[in-house]
Design a protein around this motif. Sequence first.
Motif: not given
Lengths: 118, 109
Positions: A43, A91, A110, A114, B35, B37, B40-43, B87, B101-102
């Motif tokens: 997380s 990340f 944002g 990475r 959220y 996610q 490889g991307e933001a939430p 999340l 922790a998701g």
Amino acid sequence: GAVVSQHPSRVICKSGTSVKIECRSLDFQATTMFWYRQFPKQSLMLMATSNEGSKATYEQGVEKDKFLINHASLTLSTLTVTSAHPEDSSFYICSARDLGVDSYSPLHFGNGTRLTVT
Amino acid sequence: GQNIDQPTEMTATEGAIVQINCTYQTSGFNGLFWYQQHAGEAPTFLSYNVLDGLEEKGRFSSFLSRSKGYSYLLLKELQMKDSASYLCAVLDSNYQLIWGAGTKLIIKP
């Protein structure tokens, strides 16, 4: 809606060099921005809270001399990873809340950076 | 200490319904966020609950019971693009976000 822009999206650097990550709130002002780190399959971990015009507040275990944070304006915060090592590969994500909304407003994130240190 | 629990992974079928649970123990409570996610991307923000009850937003709904320290996210008419981590995060008495922790949701055709 509120947009947070983070650059670069990916960076590869050599061990021992420094990397700067920028976080900008594009259409709102943010006195406070948050920097997170996320390792694979884990997380979000809050690293520090960036306050405009003052020193950042770091979470326990985060080295302030290694992760330099500057919040020079209401729309820009930067995180510099100094003397990067392979274990810093992760990340990194910044986030902010819209000043015009109350404390209950959601964080806007944002797109993350990475970082790979070779 | 502060603690948020949610399942690590869930699997569901395209078109079905899935419920992702979240239980929390925090120092104070000023609301709970969900959220989404993708890898490889933001939430991205899905929902916010501060009062007991169900909040519906299209295919997604979120429920809160403050007395039980419990929330769930309900996803209906699942689509393949819903495969992601979800999340749960609680805003504590200091207005700090405490993250779970998701839950990794896997959608199968």
